[in-house]
Design a protein around this motif. Structure first.
Motif, PDB file in Angstrom:
ATOM      1  N   GLU A   1      66.761  55.804  47.860  1.00 32.56           N
ATOM      2  CA  GLU A   1      66.699  56.286  46.615  1.00 32.56           C
ATOM      3  C   GLU A   1      67.982  56.098  45.867  1.00 32.56           C
ATOM      4  O   GLU A   1      68.757  56.388  46.270  1.00 32.56           O
ATOM      5  CB  GLU A   1      66.439  57.749  47.124  1.00 32.56           C
ATOM      6  CG  GLU A   1      65.015  58.376  47.233  1.00 32.56           C
ATOM      7  CD  GLU A   1      64.913  59.820  47.640  1.00 32.56           C
ATOM      8  OE1 GLU A   1      63.795  60.280  47.192  1.00 32.56           O
ATOM      9  OE2 GLU A   1      65.901  60.426  48.001  1.00 32.56           O
TER      10      GLU A   1
ATOM     11  N   PRO B   1      70.544  60.376  45.288  1.00 37.75           N
ATOM     12  CA  PRO B   1      69.850  61.544  45.274  1.00 37.75           C
ATOM     13  C   PRO B   1      70.146  62.455  46.306  1.00 37.75           C
ATOM     14  O   PRO B   1      70.017  63.626  46.587  1.00 37.75           O
ATOM     15  CB  PRO B   1      68.434  61.461  44.621  1.00 37.75           C
ATOM     16  CG  PRO B   1      68.555  60.095  44.052  1.00 37.75           C
ATOM     17  CD  PRO B   1      69.571  59.282  44.788  1.00 37.75           C
TER      18      PRO B   1
ATOM     19  N   HIS C   1      66.699  63.534  41.607  1.00 33.83           N
ATOM     20  CA  HIS C   1      65.503  63.462  41.406  1.00 33.83           C
ATOM     21  C   HIS C   1      64.831  63.930  40.099  1.00 33.83           C
ATOM     22  O   HIS C   1      65.369  64.925  39.554  1.00 33.83           O
ATOM     23  CB  HIS C   1      64.642  64.169  42.526  1.00 33.83           C
ATOM     24  CG  HIS C   1      64.900  63.822  43.933  1.00 33.83           C
ATOM     25  ND1 HIS C   1      64.224  62.724  44.403  1.00 33.83           N
ATOM     26  CD2 HIS C   1      65.637  64.313  44.685  1.00 33.83           C
ATOM     27  CE1 HIS C   1      64.834  62.404  45.590  1.00 33.83           C
ATOM     28  NE2 HIS C   1      65.408  63.665  45.770  1.00 33.83           N
TER      29      HIS C   1
END
Length: 163
Positions: free
Chosen positions: A17, A128, A157
């Protein structure tokens, strides 16, 4: 010495991510990227799993509690290897040089130790998975900012707004 961006993440299911952003930034800045995988101490991880299983057991979620205690909810080494392969492929596709390092300590100490032993890092990007879910407290982030002496970018996020 090639300049590098330091992308800090945990070796879990969400370890990539923020990677797309980090790779695009490295390509735009004509730099390489170094991925620092920070592994939690095994004893601390076991303690966290035990505390989580107690919470599930108190809520009569015995199956979830047993799964945590047995380690069935943990990610396997093969999935971590697959994620690392994916990271390397993403970087290779866009022509960004990548290095991957691991550390088994808390995030702030891992970054501080890595920077002490490595030159050429321009910027630190916290994924994240590092900044979310209470993994890095405000005081830890302040300590990191004071000791890193480099720009630090925190990623999170995107909040989902109910329709």
């Amino acid at each position: 010495m090639e300049k590098q961006l330091l992308f800090v993440t945990y070796p879990n299911e969400g370890m990539d991510e923020g990677l797309s952003y980090a790779v695009d930034l490295a390509r735009t800045m004509n730099e390489g990227i170094t991925v620092l995988l920070v592994k939690k101490d095994k004893l601390m991880k076991k303690f966290e799993d035990m505390m989580s299983s107690v919470a599930f057991a108190e809520e009569n979620e015995t199956d979830a509690a047993r799964q945590l205690l047995s380690g069935a909810g943990l990610e396997t080494e093969t999935s971590t290897a697959e994620n690392l392969r994916t990271i390397r492929e993403k970087c290779r596709e866009v022509g960004v040089h990548v290095n991957i390092h691991t550390a088994s300590m808390d995030t702030v100490s891992a970054v501080k130790d890595f920077l002490k032993n490595t030159s050429g890092i321009d910027m630190i990007l916290l994924s994240p998975s590092v900044t979310g879910e209470g993994n890095l407290s405000g005081s830890q982030l302040k300590r990191l900012v004071r000791t890193a002496s480099r720009p630090i970018v925190t990623m999170s996020h995107q909040a989902v707004v109910p329709a």
